[in-house]
Design a protein around this motif. Structure first.
Motif, PDB file in Angstrom:
ATOM      1  N   ASN A  73      18.234   5.526  -4.020  1.00  0.00           N
ATOM      2  CA  ASN A  73      16.898   5.872  -3.544  1.00  0.00           C
ATOM      3  C   ASN A  73      15.861   5.820  -4.664  1.00  0.00           C
ATOM      4  N   LYS A  74      16.271   6.243  -5.877  1.00  0.00           N
ATOM      5  CA  LYS A  74      15.325   6.247  -6.985  1.00  0.00           C
ATOM      6  C   LYS A  74      14.892   4.821  -7.329  1.00  0.00           C
ATOM      7  N   LEU A  75      15.801   3.846  -7.102  1.00  0.00           N
ATOM      8  CA  LEU A  75      15.459   2.459  -7.385  1.00  0.00           C
ATOM      9  C   LEU A  75      14.445   1.930  -6.368  1.00  0.00           C
ATOM     10  N   ILE A  76      14.635   2.325  -5.121  1.00  0.00           N
ATOM     11  CA  ILE A  76      13.675   1.919  -4.089  1.00  0.00           C
ATOM     12  C   ILE A  76      12.284   2.463  -4.423  1.00  0.00           C
ATOM     13  N   ILE A  77      12.248   3.733  -4.857  1.00  0.00           N
ATOM     14  CA  ILE A  77      10.970   4.353  -5.239  1.00  0.00           C
ATOM     15  C   ILE A  77      10.356   3.625  -6.427  1.00  0.00           C
ATOM     16  N   SER A  78      11.199   3.309  -7.427  1.00  0.00           N
ATOM     17  CA  SER A  78      10.681   2.654  -8.636  1.00  0.00           C
ATOM     18  C   SER A  78      10.147   1.255  -8.329  1.00  0.00           C
ATOM     19  N   VAL A  79      10.803   0.544  -7.409  1.00  0.00           N
ATOM     20  CA  VAL A  79      10.339  -0.793  -7.035  1.00  0.00           C
ATOM     21  C   VAL A  79       8.977  -0.708  -6.337  1.00  0.00           C
ATOM     22  N   ILE A  80       8.832   0.273  -5.436  1.00  0.00           N
ATOM     23  CA  ILE A  80       7.549   0.454  -4.748  1.00  0.00           C
ATOM     24  C   ILE A  80       6.438   0.777  -5.758  1.00  0.00           C
ATOM     25  N   LEU A  81       6.746   1.677  -6.705  1.00  0.00           N
ATOM     26  CA  LEU A  81       5.770   2.030  -7.740  1.00  0.00           C
ATOM     27  C   LEU A  81       5.417   0.815  -8.590  1.00  0.00           C
ATOM     28  N   ALA A  82       6.467   0.035  -8.968  1.00  0.00           N
ATOM     29  CA  ALA A  82       6.247  -1.131  -9.822  1.00  0.00           C
ATOM     30  C   ALA A  82       5.377  -2.172  -9.133  1.00  0.00           C
ATOM     31  N   MET A  83       5.680  -2.475  -7.883  1.00  0.00           N
ATOM     32  CA  MET A  83       4.901  -3.479  -7.163  1.00  0.00           C
ATOM     33  C   MET A  83       3.457  -3.022  -6.946  1.00  0.00           C
ATOM     34  N   SER A  84       3.276  -1.727  -6.715  1.00  0.00           N
ATOM     35  CA  SER A  84       1.923  -1.189  -6.581  1.00  0.00           C
ATOM     36  C   SER A  84       1.171  -1.319  -7.902  1.00  0.00           C
ATOM     37  N   GLY A  85       1.873  -1.011  -8.993  1.00  0.00           N
ATOM     38  CA  GLY A  85       1.253  -1.121 -10.310  1.00  0.00           C
ATOM     39  C   GLY A  85       0.883  -2.546 -10.651  1.00  0.00           C
ATOM     40  N   ILE A  86       1.767  -3.486 -10.318  1.00  0.00           N
ATOM     41  CA  ILE A  86       1.487  -4.899 -10.571  1.00  0.00           C
ATOM     42  C   ILE A  86       0.257  -5.347  -9.800  1.00  0.00           C
ATOM     43  N   ALA A  87       0.134  -4.850  -8.569  1.00  0.00           N
ATOM     44  CA  ALA A  87      -1.031  -5.206  -7.755  1.00  0.00           C
ATOM     45  C   ALA A  87      -2.326  -4.745  -8.431  1.00  0.00           C
ATOM     46  N   PHE A  88      -2.328  -3.506  -8.920  1.00  0.00           N
ATOM     47  CA  PHE A  88      -3.512  -2.984  -9.606  1.00  0.00           C
ATOM     48  C   PHE A  88      -3.794  -3.753 -10.903  1.00  0.00           C
ATOM     49  N   LEU A  89      -2.699  -4.119 -11.612  1.00  0.00           N
ATOM     50  CA  LEU A  89      -2.855  -4.783 -12.910  1.00  0.00           C
ATOM     51  C   LEU A  89      -3.325  -6.224 -12.801  1.00  0.00           C
ATOM     52  N   THR A  90      -2.834  -6.929 -11.821  1.00  0.00           N
ATOM     53  CA  THR A  90      -2.958  -8.387 -11.865  1.00  0.00           C
ATOM     54  C   THR A  90      -3.721  -9.036 -10.716  1.00  0.00           C
ATOM     55  N   ILE A  91      -3.693  -8.435  -9.536  1.00  0.00           N
ATOM     56  CA  ILE A  91      -4.317  -9.111  -8.391  1.00  0.00           C
ATOM     57  C   ILE A  91      -5.839  -9.043  -8.494  1.00  0.00           C
ATOM     58  N   GLN A  92      -6.466 -10.190  -8.403  1.00  0.00           N
ATOM     59  CA  GLN A  92      -7.926 -10.276  -8.427  1.00  0.00           C
ATOM     60  C   GLN A  92      -8.378 -11.029  -7.188  1.00  0.00           C
ATOM     61  N   GLN A  96      -6.866  -1.165 -13.947  1.00  0.00           N
ATOM     62  CA  GLN A  96      -5.728  -1.579 -14.770  1.00  0.00           C
ATOM     63  C   GLN A  96      -4.989  -0.383 -15.351  1.00  0.00           C
ATOM     64  N   PHE A  97      -5.722   0.683 -15.708  1.00  0.00           N
ATOM     65  CA  PHE A  97      -5.075   1.902 -16.198  1.00  0.00           C
ATOM     66  C   PHE A  97      -4.179   2.502 -15.114  1.00  0.00           C
ATOM     67  N   ILE A  98      -4.662   2.508 -13.871  1.00  0.00           N
ATOM     68  CA  ILE A  98      -3.855   3.019 -12.761  1.00  0.00           C
ATOM     69  C   ILE A  98      -2.604   2.161 -12.590  1.00  0.00           C
ATOM     70  N   GLY A  99      -2.778   0.829 -12.638  1.00  0.00           N
ATOM     71  CA  GLY A  99      -1.648  -0.078 -12.507  1.00  0.00           C
ATOM     72  C   GLY A  99      -0.636   0.107 -13.623  1.00  0.00           C
ATOM     73  N   ALA A 100      -1.127   0.238 -14.869  1.00  0.00           N
ATOM     74  CA  ALA A 100      -0.237   0.433 -16.015  1.00  0.00           C
ATOM     75  C   ALA A 100       0.540   1.732 -15.872  1.00  0.00           C
ATOM     76  N   ALA A 101      -0.133   2.792 -15.416  1.00  0.00           N
ATOM     77  CA  ALA A 101       0.533   4.080 -15.243  1.00  0.00           C
ATOM     78  C   ALA A 101       1.628   3.995 -14.183  1.00  0.00           C
ATOM     79  N   LEU A 102       1.365   3.266 -13.089  1.00  0.00           N
ATOM     80  CA  LEU A 102       2.355   3.122 -12.019  1.00  0.00           C
ATOM     81  C   LEU A 102       3.570   2.321 -12.486  1.00  0.00           C
ATOM     82  N   VAL A 103       3.336   1.236 -13.251  1.00  0.00           N
ATOM     83  CA  VAL A 103       4.453   0.441 -13.774  1.00  0.00           C
ATOM     84  C   VAL A 103       5.290   1.276 -14.730  1.00  0.00           C
ATOM     85  N   LEU A 104       4.626   2.018 -15.613  1.00  0.00           N
ATOM     86  CA  LEU A 104       5.339   2.862 -16.568  1.00  0.00           C
ATOM     87  C   LEU A 104       6.138   3.940 -15.834  1.00  0.00           C
TER      88      LEU A 104
END
Length: 296
Positions: free
Chosen positions: A118-137, A263-271
């Motif tokens: 379950n923790k991996l599922i949560i981490s993947v959701i957080l990571a993908m959300s962070g990537i969206a904030f960091l990179t999607i324009q 980008q700060f929000i995205g970086a925090a979510l990825v971390l």
């Protein structure tokens, strides 16, 4: 060596690897991508090989085979990073490559047919959300550099899994040194085909190459091999999760790379996704339940 000292060594390695994105970007100012990889790993292999030449005399064929494969994975990883840094920032690169910690359990679950925690599922959701904030324009597109850095995280995740298997069969120090040599050799081949191999022609280029080879590669891999004998994988993973933070700090201090609020929000979510994927939740719960309650 005490665990605290081992953790400190891992922490120093993490700082060095966090700076590597900045130095790679510096080196790319005067060197081709494959040329940079060849020099970085080639010099690292020469230095590490000179330090442990007696140990290398005991190398066997199995170690060489694993080293060839691991060297190829390192070459693919850093090829993706160096080309990616041409169109993305050192901050973005650091956070996106840190997705390795998320990819490792995902790939392992697929290969070994294990249930995804379950923790991996949560981490993947957080990571993908962070990537969206960091990179999607707008209009919702990734830059090629961001995609390459994510590919680098994938290749390095495979590297870690293969290394985990190889470590049970061969001398890990010899393996670590030889993989540097093969990564540099592959870089030299591709540089000879697609570029003209040269040494740096500027002071900035030499600083970048020496820092990458001596600090980030040779010293980093040797210290990691020594320190991980005295600390746990979980503690190591948590400390390595700080790498993108240092990448962002070096990018801010030396390259004036500024991150906006999104980008700060995205970086925090990825971390956060990296930290969640490495924390042993069941162990944490047991520790909390065992802790005595004080009303003082």
């Amino acid at each position: 060596m005490k665990p605290l000292k081992a953790d400190l060594l891992i922490f120093l390695v993490t700082i060095g690897w966090g700076s590597s994105y900045l130095f790679m970007k510096m080196g790319l100012g005067s060197l081709g991508e494959f040329n940079l990889i060849a020099l970085r790993f080639g010099l690292a292999f020469i230095v590490a090989g000179a330090l442990f030449h007696r140990r290398l005399r005991k190398v066997n064929l199995t170690t060489l085979r694993y080293a060839m494969l691991l060297g190829l994975l390192l070459f693919l990883t850093f090829t993706a990073i160096t080309f990616g840094l041409k169109t993305t920032t050192t901050s973005n690169a650091g956070f996106l490559v840190s997705l390795t910690v998320v990819f490792v359990p995902l790939i392992s679950s697929f290969i070994f047919k294990k249930k995804i925690e379950n923790k991996l599922i949560i981490s993947v959701i957080l990571a993908m959300s962070g990537i969206a904030f960091l990179t999607i324009q707008l209009p919702f597109t990734f830059t090629i550099g961001d995609l390459l850095c994510m590919a680098a995280a994938f290749f390095y995740a495979i590297h870690i899994i293969v290394l985990g298997s190889a470590a049970q069969k061969v001398d890990t120090l010899n393996l670590g040194i030889l993989q540097l040599g093969f990564a540099g050799f592959y870089g030299l081949i591709f540089s000879s085909i697609f570029e003209t191999p040269v040494f740096p022609s500027t002071r900035e280029g030499w600083i970048a190459i020496l820092a990458l080879s001596m600090v980030c590669s040779a010293l980093g891999f040797i210290l990691q091999a020594i320190a991980q004998k005295y600390t746990t994988p979980t503690r190591t993973g948590l400390i390595f999760s700080l790498e993108p933070v240092f990448a962002a700090l070096f990018g801010f201090w030396f390259a004036q790379e500024l991150m906006d609020t999104k980008q700060f929000i995205g970086a925090a979510l990825v971390l956060l996704s990296v930290v969640v994927s490495t924390v042993n939740i069941s162990h944490l719960k047991r520790s909390i339940h065992r802790r005595p309650i004080s009303f003082e």
